[in-house]
Design a protein around this motif. Structure first.
Motif, PDB file in Angstrom:
ATOM      1  N   ASP A  86      18.635 -45.113  33.166  1.00  0.00           N
ATOM      2  CA  ASP A  86      17.717 -45.670  32.166  1.00  0.00           C
ATOM      3  C   ASP A  86      17.870 -47.181  32.068  1.00  0.00           C
ATOM      4  O   ASP A  86      16.891 -47.907  31.952  1.00  0.00           O
ATOM      5  CB  ASP A  86      17.969 -45.043  30.791  1.00  0.00           C
ATOM      6  CG  ASP A  86      17.440 -43.634  30.689  1.00  0.00           C
ATOM      7  OD1 ASP A  86      16.592 -43.250  31.537  1.00  0.00           O
ATOM      8  OD2 ASP A  86      17.859 -42.912  29.768  1.00  0.00           O
ATOM      9  N   ALA A  87      19.109 -47.644  32.122  1.00  0.00           N
ATOM     10  CA  ALA A  87      19.380 -49.076  32.004  1.00  0.00           C
ATOM     11  C   ALA A  87      19.118 -49.824  33.311  1.00  0.00           C
ATOM     12  O   ALA A  87      18.749 -50.997  33.291  1.00  0.00           O
ATOM     13  CB  ALA A  87      20.819 -49.296  31.560  1.00  0.00           C
ATOM     14  N   HIS A  88      19.328 -49.148  34.454  1.00  0.00           N
ATOM     15  CA  HIS A  88      19.205 -49.797  35.762  1.00  0.00           C
ATOM     16  C   HIS A  88      18.423 -48.894  36.725  1.00  0.00           C
ATOM     17  O   HIS A  88      19.016 -48.253  37.598  1.00  0.00           O
ATOM     18  CB  HIS A  88      20.577 -50.109  36.351  1.00  0.00           C
ATOM     19  CG  HIS A  88      21.397 -50.996  35.484  1.00  0.00           C
ATOM     20  ND1 HIS A  88      21.219 -52.355  35.432  1.00  0.00           N
ATOM     21  CD2 HIS A  88      22.391 -50.712  34.606  1.00  0.00           C
ATOM     22  CE1 HIS A  88      22.074 -52.869  34.574  1.00  0.00           C
ATOM     23  NE2 HIS A  88      22.786 -51.897  34.057  1.00  0.00           N
ATOM     24  N   PRO A  89      17.111 -48.826  36.591  1.00  0.00           N
ATOM     25  CA  PRO A  89      16.323 -47.931  37.457  1.00  0.00           C
ATOM     26  C   PRO A  89      16.414 -48.270  38.938  1.00  0.00           C
ATOM     27  O   PRO A  89      16.125 -47.433  39.789  1.00  0.00           O
ATOM     28  CB  PRO A  89      14.895 -48.079  36.937  1.00  0.00           C
ATOM     29  CG  PRO A  89      14.890 -49.230  36.021  1.00  0.00           C
ATOM     30  CD  PRO A  89      16.289 -49.532  35.625  1.00  0.00           C
ATOM     31  N   GLU A  90      16.844 -49.489  39.263  1.00  0.00           N
ATOM     32  CA  GLU A  90      16.974 -49.860  40.672  1.00  0.00           C
ATOM     33  C   GLU A  90      18.087 -49.083  41.368  1.00  0.00           C
ATOM     34  O   GLU A  90      18.163 -49.058  42.598  1.00  0.00           O
ATOM     35  CB  GLU A  90      17.206 -51.370  40.820  1.00  0.00           C
ATOM     36  CG  GLU A  90      18.514 -51.870  40.271  1.00  0.00           C
ATOM     37  CD  GLU A  90      18.503 -52.211  38.780  1.00  0.00           C
ATOM     38  OE1 GLU A  90      19.519 -52.761  38.331  1.00  0.00           O
ATOM     39  OE2 GLU A  90      17.524 -51.929  38.078  1.00  0.00           O
ATOM     40  N   CYS A  91      18.962 -48.425  40.608  1.00  0.00           N
ATOM     41  CA  CYS A  91      20.056 -47.624  41.175  1.00  0.00           C
ATOM     42  C   CYS A  91      19.629 -46.204  41.521  1.00  0.00           C
ATOM     43  O   CYS A  91      20.436 -45.408  41.987  1.00  0.00           O
ATOM     44  CB  CYS A  91      21.223 -47.562  40.195  1.00  0.00           C
ATOM     45  SG  CYS A  91      21.985 -49.152  39.882  1.00  0.00           S
ATOM     46  N   THR A 136      29.710 -36.718  32.727  1.00  0.00           N
ATOM     47  CA  THR A 136      29.313 -37.479  33.915  1.00  0.00           C
ATOM     48  C   THR A 136      27.796 -37.481  34.104  1.00  0.00           C
ATOM     49  O   THR A 136      27.214 -38.519  34.420  1.00  0.00           O
ATOM     50  CB  THR A 136      29.992 -36.943  35.183  1.00  0.00           C
ATOM     51  OG1 THR A 136      29.761 -35.550  35.281  1.00  0.00           O
ATOM     52  CG2 THR A 136      31.465 -37.227  35.174  1.00  0.00           C
ATOM     53  N   ALA A 137      27.146 -36.350  33.928  1.00  0.00           N
ATOM     54  CA  ALA A 137      25.691 -36.288  34.108  1.00  0.00           C
ATOM     55  C   ALA A 137      24.969 -37.126  33.059  1.00  0.00           C
ATOM     56  O   ALA A 137      23.979 -37.793  33.370  1.00  0.00           O
ATOM     57  CB  ALA A 137      25.217 -34.839  34.039  1.00  0.00           C
ATOM     58  N   LEU A 138      25.466 -37.102  31.839  1.00  0.00           N
ATOM     59  CA  LEU A 138      24.819 -37.885  30.786  1.00  0.00           C
ATOM     60  C   LEU A 138      24.975 -39.379  31.026  1.00  0.00           C
ATOM     61  O   LEU A 138      24.031 -40.157  30.820  1.00  0.00           O
ATOM     62  CB  LEU A 138      25.400 -37.503  29.415  1.00  0.00           C
ATOM     63  CG  LEU A 138      25.168 -36.046  29.008  1.00  0.00           C
ATOM     64  CD1 LEU A 138      25.903 -35.751  27.715  1.00  0.00           C
ATOM     65  CD2 LEU A 138      23.698 -35.753  28.872  1.00  0.00           C
ATOM     66  N   TYR A 139      26.158 -39.792  31.491  1.00  0.00           N
ATOM     67  CA  TYR A 139      26.361 -41.203  31.809  1.00  0.00           C
ATOM     68  C   TYR A 139      25.512 -41.621  33.006  1.00  0.00           C
ATOM     69  O   TYR A 139      25.023 -42.745  33.063  1.00  0.00           O
ATOM     70  CB  TYR A 139      27.836 -41.504  32.070  1.00  0.00           C
ATOM     71  CG  TYR A 139      28.628 -41.714  30.806  1.00  0.00           C
ATOM     72  CD1 TYR A 139      28.364 -42.783  29.965  1.00  0.00           C
ATOM     73  CD2 TYR A 139      29.654 -40.850  30.457  1.00  0.00           C
ATOM     74  CE1 TYR A 139      29.086 -42.986  28.805  1.00  0.00           C
ATOM     75  CE2 TYR A 139      30.391 -41.040  29.299  1.00  0.00           C
ATOM     76  CZ  TYR A 139      30.097 -42.107  28.484  1.00  0.00           C
ATOM     77  OH  TYR A 139      30.823 -42.304  27.334  1.00  0.00           O
ATOM     78  N   ALA A 140      25.318 -40.727  33.963  1.00  0.00           N
ATOM     79  CA  ALA A 140      24.463 -41.041  35.115  1.00  0.00           C
ATOM     80  C   ALA A 140      23.030 -41.282  34.660  1.00  0.00           C
ATOM     81  O   ALA A 140      22.386 -42.246  35.094  1.00  0.00           O
ATOM     82  CB  ALA A 140      24.512 -39.910  36.124  1.00  0.00           C
ATOM     83  N   ARG A 141      22.531 -40.438  33.771  1.00  0.00           N
ATOM     84  CA  ARG A 141      21.173 -40.625  33.261  1.00  0.00           C
ATOM     85  C   ARG A 141      21.057 -41.904  32.433  1.00  0.00           C
ATOM     86  O   ARG A 141      20.058 -42.615  32.506  1.00  0.00           O
ATOM     87  CB  ARG A 141      20.761 -39.414  32.429  1.00  0.00           C
ATOM     88  CG  ARG A 141      20.439 -38.221  33.286  1.00  0.00           C
ATOM     89  CD  ARG A 141      20.043 -37.015  32.444  1.00  0.00           C
ATOM     90  NE  ARG A 141      19.552 -35.936  33.279  1.00  0.00           N
ATOM     91  CZ  ARG A 141      20.309 -35.125  33.994  1.00  0.00           C
ATOM     92  NH1 ARG A 141      21.616 -35.259  33.964  1.00  0.00           N
ATOM     93  NH2 ARG A 141      19.777 -34.179  34.734  1.00  0.00           N
TER      94      ARG A 141
END
Length: 50
Positions: A33-38, A24-29
């Motif tokens: 990376d792909a969507h910094p607006e989040c 979960t933490a890796l997917y969050a990072r």
């Protein structure tokens, strides 16, 4: 991210390959990376291991 994982598990009761709590933490990072607006919606803590 945990809530998203749980929602995916609920929708796919027979399992989704690779959808374990270990990632979960890796997917969050990766999502940040792909969507910094989040960044305002996702809390990321310092990693203890590389």
């Amino acid at each position: 991210m945990k809530a998203l994982f749980e929602a995916l598990r609920w929708r796919h009761p027979h399992g989704v390959k690779g959808l374990t709590n270990n990632y979960t933490a890796l997917y969050a990072r990766r999502l940040l990376d792909a969507h910094p607006e989040c960044a305002c919606a996702i809390e990321v803590r310092r990693r203890r291991s590389p």
